[in-house]
Design a protein around this motif. Structure first.
Motif, PDB file in Angstrom:
ATOM      1  N   ASN A  65       0.613  -1.337   0.136  1.00  0.00           N
ATOM      2  CA  ASN A  65      -0.069  -0.018   0.063  1.00  0.00           C
ATOM      3  C   ASN A  65       0.894   1.479   0.139  1.00  0.00           C
ATOM      4  O   ASN A  65       1.155   1.801   1.140  1.00  0.00           O
ATOM      5  N   LEU A 213      -3.720  -3.608   5.067  1.00  0.00           N
ATOM      6  CA  LEU A 213      -2.574  -2.953   4.713  1.00  0.00           C
ATOM      7  C   LEU A 213      -2.316  -1.365   5.095  1.00  0.00           C
ATOM      8  O   LEU A 213      -3.515  -0.692   4.371  1.00  0.00           O
ATOM      9  N   GLY A 217       2.713  -0.420   4.355  1.00  0.00           N
ATOM     10  CA  GLY A 217       2.727  -1.902   4.806  1.00  0.00           C
ATOM     11  C   GLY A 217       2.819  -2.783   3.361  1.00  0.00           C
ATOM     12  O   GLY A 217       2.544  -2.248   2.398  1.00  0.00           O
ATOM     13  N   SER A 218       3.141  -3.924   3.637  1.00  0.00           N
ATOM     14  CA  SER A 218       3.342  -4.972   2.470  1.00  0.00           C
ATOM     15  C   SER A 218       3.007  -6.430   2.952  1.00  0.00           C
ATOM     16  O   SER A 218       3.252  -6.441   4.042  1.00  0.00           O
ATOM     17  N   ARG A 219       2.829  -7.159   1.959  1.00  0.00           N
ATOM     18  CA  ARG A 219       2.808  -8.409   2.044  1.00  0.00           C
ATOM     19  C   ARG A 219       3.157  -9.354   0.916  1.00  0.00           C
ATOM     20  O   ARG A 219       2.989  -8.950  -0.234  1.00  0.00           O
TER      21      ARG A 219
END
Length: 230
Positions: A65, A213, A217-219
């Protein structure tokens, strides 16, 4: 590249020696004994020579994001980059898939798989990108038809492909398009002399930005998520 060229580069042996190694069954590719010197491997082929692993890369796909004020770049001397937002162990080898400019936010993808990113960004594949756009002036139905017809930009001598505009509220629109030319959305609204106050990418293909997110943020994407948009 071909396995004989790969072995020549990685192990420092001649291609003639590679043929001998293949005959001696000393090379395996993805767990299978290699036999043909012209066998083509890619960046994610597991290659073993005797008991030595020469290549064991894993494809990685990351959703972020992206916040406003961060550049979509791997390095920048003036601004924080999206790579800077990742944990140190997660940064290696990643490149950006479809950039967002400094003042735009939302769904950004990163990967070490160049074939995957090329498929996503190739206009011929018509992968839809969806943006939420906040404007300074009110919207009218005139915008809908203008975006659907495409717009001509004389500087590049191009006409944009048809884009879908949905009026969400008086000052907010949802824009869906299959190309991503330089500042395209801002320039299209510029035809109406209506400045874009905020631009947020919500979706690429069928992949929605994870609402969990927070900005910055990230994943990692699951394999299913990576497949559904490529």
């Amino acid at each position: 590249m071909r396995i004989d060229r790969f072995m020549s580069l990685q192990a420092g042996v001649s291609r003639r020696d590679v043929k001998l190694m293949l005959a001696q069954k000393r090379i395996t590719i993805d767990g299978v004994v290699a036999q043909d010197s012209q066998h083509v491997i890619d960046a994610f082929s597991h290659v073993r020579f005797d008991n030595q692993i020469l290549q064991d890369n894993t494809p990685r796909y990351v959703m972020m994001n992206k916040p406003v004020g961060v550049v979509s770049a791997t390095k920048d001397e003036q601004h924080q980059t999206v790579i800077d937002l990742l944990d140190g162990d997660d940064r290696s080898g990643l490149h950006i898939v479809g950039r967002l400019d400094l003042n735009s936010s939302g769904l950004l993808l990163l990967t070490n798989d160049s074939r995957w990113s090329r498929r996503l960004m190739d206009p011929k594949n018509k992968v839809t990108k969806v943006y939420r756009v906040t404007l300074e002036k009110p919207l009218t139905d005139e915008y809908i038809s203008a975006f659907a017809d495409g717009m001509y930009f004389g500087y590049e001598d191009i006409t944009t492909q048809p884009a879908k505009l949905k009026i969400v509220s008086e000052y907010v629109a949802e824009v869906s398009l299959v190309e991503g030319r330089y500042h395209q959305i801002k320039r299209m609204f510029g035809r109406f002399r209506n400045p874009v106050l905020a631009l947020h990418r919500e979706r690429i293909g069928q992949l929605l930005l994870d609402p969990e997110l927070k900005p910055g943020g990230s994943r990692a994407l699951s394999q299913d998520e990576a497949c559904q948009i490529s």
